[in-house]
Scaffold this motif. Structure first.
Motif, PDB file in Angstrom:
ATOM      1  N   GLY A  32       0.807  -1.212   0.000  1.00  0.00           N
ATOM      2  CA  GLY A  32       0.000   0.000   0.000  1.00  0.00           C
ATOM      3  C   GLY A  32       0.842   1.264   0.000  1.00  0.00           C
ATOM      4  O   GLY A  32       0.577   2.210  -0.755  1.00  0.00           O
ATOM      5  N   LEU A  33       1.878   1.287   0.842  1.00  0.00           N
ATOM      6  CA  LEU A  33       2.745   2.470   0.885  1.00  0.00           C
ATOM      7  C   LEU A  33       3.493   2.654  -0.435  1.00  0.00           C
ATOM      8  O   LEU A  33       3.642   3.783  -0.917  1.00  0.00           O
ATOM      9  N   LEU A  34       3.952   1.564  -1.019  1.00  0.00           N
ATOM     10  CA  LEU A  34       4.630   1.670  -2.305  1.00  0.00           C
ATOM     11  C   LEU A  34       3.676   2.170  -3.390  1.00  0.00           C
ATOM     12  O   LEU A  34       4.068   2.961  -4.255  1.00  0.00           O
ATOM     13  N   ASP A  35       2.421   1.715  -3.346  1.00  0.00           N
ATOM     14  CA  ASP A  35       1.435   2.199  -4.309  1.00  0.00           C
ATOM     15  C   ASP A  35       1.105   3.675  -4.079  1.00  0.00           C
ATOM     16  O   ASP A  35       0.884   4.418  -5.029  1.00  0.00           O
ATOM     17  N   VAL A  36       1.067   4.104  -2.819  1.00  0.00           N
ATOM     18  CA  VAL A  36       0.822   5.528  -2.528  1.00  0.00           C
ATOM     19  C   VAL A  36       1.942   6.375  -3.137  1.00  0.00           C
ATOM     20  O   VAL A  36       1.680   7.370  -3.825  1.00  0.00           O
ATOM     21  N   PHE A  37       3.175   5.975  -2.915  1.00  0.00           N
ATOM     22  CA  PHE A  37       4.303   6.740  -3.467  1.00  0.00           C
ATOM     23  C   PHE A  37       4.319   6.703  -4.990  1.00  0.00           C
ATOM     24  O   PHE A  37       4.606   7.700  -5.648  1.00  0.00           O
ATOM     25  N   ILE A  40       1.612   9.105  -6.159  1.00  0.00           N
ATOM     26  CA  ILE A  40       2.021  10.504  -6.019  1.00  0.00           C
ATOM     27  C   ILE A  40       3.000  10.889  -7.116  1.00  0.00           C
ATOM     28  O   ILE A  40       2.892  11.974  -7.703  1.00  0.00           O
ATOM     29  N   MET A  41       3.932   9.999  -7.432  1.00  0.00           N
ATOM     30  CA  MET A  41       4.880  10.297  -8.512  1.00  0.00           C
ATOM     31  C   MET A  41       4.165  10.455  -9.846  1.00  0.00           C
ATOM     32  O   MET A  41       4.506  11.323 -10.642  1.00  0.00           O
ATOM     33  N   ALA A  42       3.175   9.613 -10.094  1.00  0.00           N
ATOM     34  CA  ALA A  42       2.459   9.690 -11.372  1.00  0.00           C
ATOM     35  C   ALA A  42       1.583  10.938 -11.435  1.00  0.00           C
ATOM     36  O   ALA A  42       1.473  11.577 -12.488  1.00  0.00           O
ATOM     37  N   ILE A  43       0.957  11.305 -10.332  1.00  0.00           N
ATOM     38  CA  ILE A  43       0.118  12.514 -10.313  1.00  0.00           C
ATOM     39  C   ILE A  43       0.975  13.751 -10.524  1.00  0.00           C
ATOM     40  O   ILE A  43       0.588  14.686 -11.224  1.00  0.00           O
ATOM     41  N   ALA A  44       2.161  13.763  -9.924  1.00  0.00           N
ATOM     42  CA  ALA A  44       3.071  14.896 -10.074  1.00  0.00           C
ATOM     43  C   ALA A  44       3.732  14.907 -11.454  1.00  0.00           C
ATOM     44  O   ALA A  44       4.495  15.810 -11.763  1.00  0.00           O
ATOM     45  N   GLU A  45       3.429  13.891 -12.276  1.00  0.00           N
ATOM     46  CA  GLU A  45       3.998  13.748 -13.618  1.00  0.00           C
ATOM     47  C   GLU A  45       5.516  13.814 -13.585  1.00  0.00           C
ATOM     48  O   GLU A  45       6.150  14.555 -14.326  1.00  0.00           O
ATOM     49  N   ASP A  46       6.046  12.996 -12.713  1.00  0.00           N
ATOM     50  CA  ASP A  46       7.492  12.908 -12.559  1.00  0.00           C
ATOM     51  C   ASP A  46       8.113  12.289 -13.813  1.00  0.00           C
ATOM     52  O   ASP A  46       7.471  11.553 -14.546  1.00  0.00           O
ATOM     53  N   ASP A  47       9.352  12.590 -14.052  1.00  0.00           N
ATOM     54  CA  ASP A  47      10.053  12.057 -15.219  1.00  0.00           C
ATOM     55  C   ASP A  47      10.521  10.624 -15.012  1.00  0.00           C
ATOM     56  O   ASP A  47      11.219  10.080 -15.862  1.00  0.00           O
ATOM     57  N   VAL A  48      10.138  10.015 -13.890  1.00  0.00           N
ATOM     58  CA  VAL A  48      10.528   8.649 -13.603  1.00  0.00           C
ATOM     59  C   VAL A  48       9.815   7.677 -14.538  1.00  0.00           C
ATOM     60  O   VAL A  48      10.351   6.663 -14.933  1.00  0.00           O
ATOM     61  N   PHE A  49       8.597   8.012 -14.925  1.00  0.00           N
ATOM     62  CA  PHE A  49       7.777   7.107 -15.721  1.00  0.00           C
ATOM     63  C   PHE A  49       8.083   7.242 -17.207  1.00  0.00           C
ATOM     64  O   PHE A  49       8.289   8.330 -17.716  1.00  0.00           O
ATOM     65  N   THR A  62      -1.751  10.797 -15.124  1.00  0.00           N
ATOM     66  CA  THR A  62      -2.406  11.330 -13.928  1.00  0.00           C
ATOM     67  C   THR A  62      -3.519  10.406 -13.456  1.00  0.00           C
ATOM     68  O   THR A  62      -3.649  10.125 -12.263  1.00  0.00           O
ATOM     69  N   GLY A  63      -4.326   9.903 -14.380  1.00  0.00           N
ATOM     70  CA  GLY A  63      -5.392   8.971 -14.012  1.00  0.00           C
ATOM     71  C   GLY A  63      -4.845   7.685 -13.415  1.00  0.00           C
ATOM     72  O   GLY A  63      -5.379   7.149 -12.437  1.00  0.00           O
ATOM     73  N   TRP A  64      -3.769   7.207 -14.016  1.00  0.00           N
ATOM     74  CA  TRP A  64      -3.109   6.009 -13.515  1.00  0.00           C
ATOM     75  C   TRP A  64      -2.569   6.249 -12.108  1.00  0.00           C
ATOM     76  O   TRP A  64      -2.639   5.377 -11.240  1.00  0.00           O
ATOM     77  N   GLY A  65      -2.058   7.466 -11.862  1.00  0.00           N
ATOM     78  CA  GLY A  65      -1.554   7.815 -10.532  1.00  0.00           C
ATOM     79  C   GLY A  65      -2.642   7.835  -9.483  1.00  0.00           C
ATOM     80  O   GLY A  65      -2.442   7.374  -8.357  1.00  0.00           O
ATOM     81  N   TRP A  66      -3.811   8.360  -9.838  1.00  0.00           N
ATOM     82  CA  TRP A  66      -4.929   8.384  -8.893  1.00  0.00           C
ATOM     83  C   TRP A  66      -5.398   6.974  -8.542  1.00  0.00           C
ATOM     84  O   TRP A  66      -5.777   6.702  -7.401  1.00  0.00           O
ATOM     85  N   VAL A  67      -5.389   6.083  -9.527  1.00  0.00           N
ATOM     86  CA  VAL A  67      -5.779   4.688  -9.265  1.00  0.00           C
ATOM     87  C   VAL A  67      -4.818   4.053  -8.253  1.00  0.00           C
ATOM     88  O   VAL A  67      -5.252   3.445  -7.272  1.00  0.00           O
ATOM     89  N   HIS A  68      -3.523   4.224  -8.474  1.00  0.00           N
ATOM     90  CA  HIS A  68      -2.547   3.639  -7.548  1.00  0.00           C
ATOM     91  C   HIS A  68      -2.588   4.312  -6.184  1.00  0.00           C
ATOM     92  O   HIS A  68      -2.437   3.634  -5.159  1.00  0.00           O
ATOM     93  N   LEU A  69      -2.809   5.607  -6.152  1.00  0.00           N
ATOM     94  CA  LEU A  69      -2.909   6.304  -4.869  1.00  0.00           C
ATOM     95  C   LEU A  69      -4.107   5.796  -4.075  1.00  0.00           C
ATOM     96  O   LEU A  69      -3.997   5.498  -2.883  1.00  0.00           O
ATOM     97  N   ALA A  70      -5.253   5.661  -4.732  1.00  0.00           N
ATOM     98  CA  ALA A  70      -6.458   5.177  -4.046  1.00  0.00           C
ATOM     99  C   ALA A  70      -6.272   3.738  -3.559  1.00  0.00           C
ATOM    100  O   ALA A  70      -6.616   3.410  -2.415  1.00  0.00           O
ATOM    101  N   LEU A  71      -5.724   2.883  -4.421  1.00  0.00           N
ATOM    102  CA  LEU A  71      -5.486   1.494  -4.002  1.00  0.00           C
ATOM    103  C   LEU A  71      -4.515   1.431  -2.823  1.00  0.00           C
ATOM    104  O   LEU A  71      -4.688   0.626  -1.906  1.00  0.00           O
TER     105      LEU A  71
END
Length: 139
Positions: A32-37, A40-49, A62-71
């Motif tokens: 869960g914590l890894l999915d939250v992080f 957050i990275m995906a919502i912030a549109e980090d260059d990691v992805f 961004t949508g993908w980030g919200w799904v992982h954050l919620a999960l």
């Protein structure tokens, strides 16, 4: 009295089931914590992805980030219930771990190693929650 019905065997059975529930709680907290992080990275549109062109399951970052954050948030909340050995948390833990598996399957082409690790963690959570019977845990 047979050897399987001794008080010592009975207490070992409870300890084994309780240990599996705690294992599932810890692993679900980590997932869960890894999915939250990750969310957050995906919502912030980090260059990691990275962007994989021509993939059947194409999502907005961004949508993908919200799904992982919620999960991730739901997984952490459920893991708190697992520390209390609540029946609702065991049922919901299996469900959210299955959803985490699906979400990571969909992101498999983007990050194959990370996705496989998360799928394995969630698989162990489901196994640990399903192998111990309700009466073994003391619910």
């Amino acid at each position: 009295m047979t050897a399987t019905h001794t008080p010592r065997a009975h207490s070992a059975k409870y300890a084994w089931a309780g240990g599996l529930t705690v294992f599932a709680a810890v692993m679900l907290t980590i997932a869960g914590l890894l999915d939250v992080f990750r969310g957050i990275m995906a919502i912030a549109e980090d260059d990691v992805f990275v962007a994989t062109p021509d993939y059947v399951f194409e999502f907005d970052l961004t949508g993908w980030g919200w799904v992982h954050l919620a999960l991730g948030v739901v997984a952490v909340i459920i893991s708190l219930g697992l520390y209390q050995a609540a029946l609702w948390a065991r049922i919901a833990g299996v469900a959210v771990a299955a959803l985490v598996i699906i979400a990571n399957f969909l992101s498999l082409p983007y990050y194959p190693v990370w996705s496989v690790i998360m799928i394995a963690i969630s698989g162990f959570v489901i196994w640990a929650l399903c192998v111990a019977r309700r009466d073994d845990v003391g619910l």
